[in-house]
Motif scaffolding. Structure first.
Motif, PDB file in Angstrom:
ATOM      1  N   ASP A  52       0.852  -1.179   0.000  1.00 22.58           N
ATOM      2  CA  ASP A  52       0.000   0.000   0.000  1.00 22.58           C
ATOM      3  C   ASP A  52       0.894   1.237   0.000  1.00 22.58           C
ATOM      4  N   ILE A  53       0.354   2.356  -0.410  1.00 24.30           N
ATOM      5  CA  ILE A  53       1.106   3.607  -0.374  1.00 24.30           C
ATOM      6  C   ILE A  53       0.825   4.360   0.920  1.00 24.30           C
ATOM      7  N   GLN A  54      -0.434   4.494   1.275  1.00 25.99           N
ATOM      8  CA  GLN A  54      -0.803   5.286   2.443  1.00 25.99           C
ATOM      9  C   GLN A  54      -0.813   4.408   3.688  1.00 25.99           C
ATOM     10  N   MET A  55       0.309   4.439   4.424  1.00 31.07           N
ATOM     11  CA  MET A  55       0.434   3.673   5.659  1.00 31.07           C
ATOM     12  C   MET A  55       1.013   4.571   6.739  1.00 31.07           C
ATOM     13  N   SER A  56       0.735   4.224   7.983  1.00 33.11           N
ATOM     14  CA  SER A  56       1.325   4.962   9.092  1.00 33.11           C
ATOM     15  C   SER A  56       2.760   4.467   9.311  1.00 33.11           C
ATOM     16  N   ASN A  57       3.518   5.178  10.080  1.00 31.47           N
ATOM     17  CA  ASN A  57       4.934   4.906  10.381  1.00 31.47           C
ATOM     18  C   ASN A  57       5.844   5.145   9.174  1.00 31.47           C
ATOM     19  N   MET A  58       5.601   4.458   8.097  1.00 34.65           N
ATOM     20  CA  MET A  58       6.398   4.595   6.876  1.00 34.65           C
ATOM     21  C   MET A  58       5.468   4.405   5.692  1.00 34.65           C
ATOM     22  N   ASP A  59       5.350   5.422   4.840  1.00 35.95           N
ATOM     23  CA  ASP A  59       4.451   5.265   3.696  1.00 35.95           C
ATOM     24  C   ASP A  59       5.077   4.374   2.628  1.00 35.95           C
ATOM     25  N   GLY A  60       4.288   4.021   1.657  1.00 35.27           N
ATOM     26  CA  GLY A  60       4.745   3.127   0.607  1.00 35.27           C
ATOM     27  C   GLY A  60       5.872   3.689  -0.241  1.00 35.27           C
ATOM     28  N   TYR A  61       5.917   5.007  -0.403  1.00 36.45           N
ATOM     29  CA  TYR A  61       7.006   5.619  -1.170  1.00 36.45           C
ATOM     30  C   TYR A  61       8.346   5.405  -0.463  1.00 36.45           C
ATOM     31  N   GLU A  62       8.361   5.654   0.833  1.00 40.48           N
ATOM     32  CA  GLU A  62       9.595   5.468   1.596  1.00 40.48           C
ATOM     33  C   GLU A  62       9.974   3.990   1.645  1.00 40.48           C
ATOM     34  N   PHE A  63       8.970   3.128   1.834  1.00 36.81           N
ATOM     35  CA  PHE A  63       9.232   1.689   1.835  1.00 36.81           C
ATOM     36  C   PHE A  63       9.841   1.252   0.507  1.00 36.81           C
ATOM     37  N   LEU A  64       9.257   1.696  -0.596  1.00 39.29           N
ATOM     38  CA  LEU A  64       9.767   1.333  -1.916  1.00 39.29           C
ATOM     39  C   LEU A  64      11.181   1.865  -2.131  1.00 39.29           C
ATOM     40  N   LYS A  84      -5.680   6.340  -4.636  1.00 35.22           N
ATOM     41  CA  LYS A  84      -5.580   7.473  -5.561  1.00 35.22           C
ATOM     42  C   LYS A  84      -5.344   6.977  -6.979  1.00 35.22           C
ATOM     43  N   SER A  85      -6.062   7.568  -7.915  1.00 33.96           N
ATOM     44  CA  SER A  85      -5.931   7.125  -9.304  1.00 33.96           C
ATOM     45  C   SER A  85      -5.206   8.138 -10.192  1.00 33.96           C
ATOM     46  N   GLU A  86      -4.707   9.228  -9.609  1.00 36.48           N
ATOM     47  CA  GLU A  86      -4.034  10.253 -10.415  1.00 36.48           C
ATOM     48  C   GLU A  86      -2.751   9.706 -11.035  1.00 36.48           C
ATOM     49  N   SER A  87      -2.470  10.131 -12.249  1.00 38.10           N
ATOM     50  CA  SER A  87      -1.286   9.623 -12.941  1.00 38.10           C
ATOM     51  C   SER A  87       0.000  10.056 -12.262  1.00 38.10           C
ATOM     52  N   LYS A  88      -0.006  11.206 -11.571  1.00 36.06           N
ATOM     53  CA  LYS A  88       1.230  11.641 -10.899  1.00 36.06           C
ATOM     54  C   LYS A  88       1.629  10.657  -9.801  1.00 36.06           C
ATOM     55  N   GLU A  89       0.653  10.011  -9.164  1.00 33.10           N
ATOM     56  CA  GLU A  89       0.940   9.005  -8.143  1.00 33.10           C
ATOM     57  C   GLU A  89       1.585   7.777  -8.792  1.00 33.10           C
ATOM     58  N   ARG A  90       1.018   7.358  -9.911  1.00 33.19           N
ATOM     59  CA  ARG A  90       1.570   6.213 -10.642  1.00 33.19           C
ATOM     60  C   ARG A  90       2.999   6.502 -11.099  1.00 33.19           C
ATOM     61  N   ILE A  91       3.189   7.675 -11.678  1.00 30.48           N
ATOM     62  CA  ILE A  91       4.507   8.046 -12.192  1.00 30.48           C
ATOM     63  C   ILE A  91       5.534   8.062 -11.073  1.00 30.48           C
ATOM     64  N   LYS A  92       5.160   8.603  -9.913  1.00 29.73           N
ATOM     65  CA  LYS A  92       6.077   8.623  -8.773  1.00 29.73           C
ATOM     66  C   LYS A  92       6.477   7.199  -8.387  1.00 29.73           C
ATOM     67  N   CYS A  93       5.523   6.296  -8.358  1.00 26.33           N
ATOM     68  CA  CYS A  93       5.827   4.904  -8.024  1.00 26.33           C
ATOM     69  C   CYS A  93       6.755   4.270  -9.057  1.00 26.33           C
ATOM     70  N   GLY A  97      10.694   2.767  -8.694  1.00 30.08           N
ATOM     71  CA  GLY A  97      11.043   1.382  -8.989  1.00 30.08           C
ATOM     72  C   GLY A  97       9.919   0.370  -8.922  1.00 30.08           C
ATOM     73  N   ALA A  98       8.677   0.811  -8.846  1.00 33.22           N
ATOM     74  CA  ALA A  98       7.552  -0.131  -8.856  1.00 33.22           C
ATOM     75  C   ALA A  98       7.325  -0.668 -10.264  1.00 33.22           C
ATOM     76  N   GLN A  99       6.952  -1.938 -10.346  1.00 37.76           N
ATOM     77  CA  GLN A  99       6.641  -2.517 -11.650  1.00 37.76           C
ATOM     78  C   GLN A  99       5.219  -2.185 -12.071  1.00 37.76           C
ATOM     79  N   ASP A 100       4.310  -2.164 -11.098  1.00 37.03           N
ATOM     80  CA  ASP A 100       2.907  -1.918 -11.417  1.00 37.03           C
ATOM     81  C   ASP A 100       2.243  -1.126 -10.309  1.00 37.03           C
ATOM     82  N   TYR A 101       1.057  -0.607 -10.622  1.00 39.86           N
ATOM     83  CA  TYR A 101       0.283   0.234  -9.714  1.00 39.86           C
ATOM     84  C   TYR A 101      -1.174  -0.152  -9.890  1.00 39.86           C
TER      85      TYR A 101
END
Length: 128
Positions: A52-64, A84-93, A97-101
């Motif tokens: 997931d992206i939106q998590m407490s303690n450490m979000d998914g971006y930091e985890f990734l 969130k379905s915005e393309s900017k979120e996908r692009i950030k992932c 280094g994410a393979q899919d969103y």
């Protein structure tokens, strides 16, 4: 031997849903936050990570980001989940280094296809 999938999400219901859906064909480990997932990854290497992206303690971006900085998980496929379905979120992932969103709520059939695509990329392409 079943492929191992690590699911990282702070929503227990999502962890249960993914475990129920995926455990038919895969070994599933669920962890409720990014910090604990990184500790678990010190002694185990999954074949795929769903986070997931939106998590407490450490979000998914930091985890990734931390996942990709580690030598032994640098190339482990990762599917990011988000409400969130915005393309900017996908692009950030993708840039991190994410393979899919996949956007929540997700279609289980689409999740299944993404999991197969990431676990068996060559065989998946041959089946076309």
């Amino acid at each position: 031997m079943k492929k191992k999938i690590l699911v990282v999400d702070d929503e227990i219901s999502i962890c249960l849903l993914l475990d129920n859906f995926l455990s038919k064909n895969y070994e599933v480990v669920t962890i409720n936050n990014g910090l604990d997932a990184l500790i678990w990854l010190d002694s185990s290497i999954p074949d795929l990570i769903i986070s997931d992206i939106q998590m407490s303690n450490m979000d998914g971006y930091e985890f990734l980001t931390k996942l990709r900085q580690r030598g032994f998980t640098k190339h482990t496929p990762c599917i990011m989940l988000s409400g969130k379905s915005e393309s900017k979120e996908r692009i950030k992932c993708y840039k991190l280094g994410a393979q899919d969103y996949l956007t929540k709520p997700f279609n289980p059939e689409e999740l299944d296809e993404l999991v197969k695509k990431n676990l068996y990329p060559i065989h998946y392409a041959i089946e076309w």
